[in-house]
Design a protein around this motif. Structure first.
Motif: not given
Length: 274
Positions: A130-131, A89-96, A50-51
């Motif tokens: 998001i990066s 959603s306990l672990l923070q994701v990164s969308y590269v 959802p983030e």
């Protein structure tokens, strides 16, 4: 767009080079204010992340979804899979993000890669979630050395003039994997789908299970193994036939998992029997 594999890093002014991010492929598609997320195999995973649901113009992005190791800041595949399989959603994701396919009504896939990169720079701003991925021009061997120092997965080489073509592999996008190597004993085989049981020594000299070798075994090597192994059978169950672990092989693999298994081991060659 898929990656062809090549064995060694190289430098070439026709290519840009990016670190290979050890996560899972993710397509982000936003149309009319509605965001959808898809895996490489077109599975809808929108509810899992959802983030990543944000407002903005219509856009389609291609990238890698990853959870970073909190201690090293390096992508952690096991943490990524733990988040993928979790309902919370306990672990923070990164969308590269490494490519842009559509933007504000325009299909960009037929544009050269560097033009798409320029549009991508203008289309999204980096945030903690998001990066855009960094890249260097031409110097693949330098980047691979940098990756080796950090024990990352590998590098990707992309032709500057490549269009975005789905469904096939070519030398337009190449991956070079930072493999580790290990010597293992083969202690049996899987009855149904092909797989050899790999064992490695413990500190006390005993052997313990370390995963299943599924890839890289030529037909002639399979036949040679079974010709010898049928004389070493020690037992079986519903799934496996077990043999005395006297056949030794070298494998290459991505990394050791936290549980002590070889991740994605690939057969290299047989070693001398013991």
């Amino acid at each position: 767009m898929l990656l062809e594999q090549t064995d060694k890093p190289f430098s070439d002014g026709r290519y840009i080079f990016e670190p290979k991010i050890d996560g899972h492929r993710l397509i982000l598609s936003r149309r009319g204010g509605v965001t959808k997320l898809y895996t490489r195999h077109n599975n809808d995973v929108t509810e899992k992340y959802p983030e990543l649901i944000t407002d903005g113009p219509d856009i389609t992005l291609d990238g890698e979804l990853v959870v970073m190791d909190p201690d090293t800041g390096i992508p952690d595949f096991e943490l990524t899979m733990a988040r993928f399989q979790s309902k919370k959603s306990l672990l923070q994701v990164s969308y590269v993000v490494f490519d842009i396919l559509h933007f504000d009504g325009s299909d960009l896939r037929s544009l050269p890669l560097l033009e798409r990169k320029t549009i991508l720079d203008q289309a999204i701003e980096d945030t903690p979630v998001i990066s855009k991925i960094a890249h260097i021009d031409g110097r693949g061997e330098d980047l691979f050395d940098w990756v080796l120092e950090r024990k990352m997965e590998g590098i990707v080489a992309k032709r500057k003039d490549s269009v975005y073509a789905t469904g096939k592999r070519s030398d337009s996008w190449l991956k070079v994997i930072n493999y580790a190597y290990a010597d293992v004993f083969i202690g049996g085989w899987r009855k149904e789908e092909f797989g050899w049981l790999a064992y490695v020594p413990t500190k006390t000299g005993q052997l313990r299970p370390a995963g299943v070798i599924e890839f890289g075994v030529p037909p002639a090597h399979k036949q040679a193994f079974y010709d010898v192994a049928k004389e070493l059978i020690a037992g079986e169950d519903r799934e496996f036939v077990y043999v005395e672990p006297r056949i030794k092989a070298r494998v290459k693999f991505r990394n050791w998992t936290k549980s002590g298994n070889l991740r994605s081991p690939v057969f290299v060659d047989f070693l001398l029997a013991v």
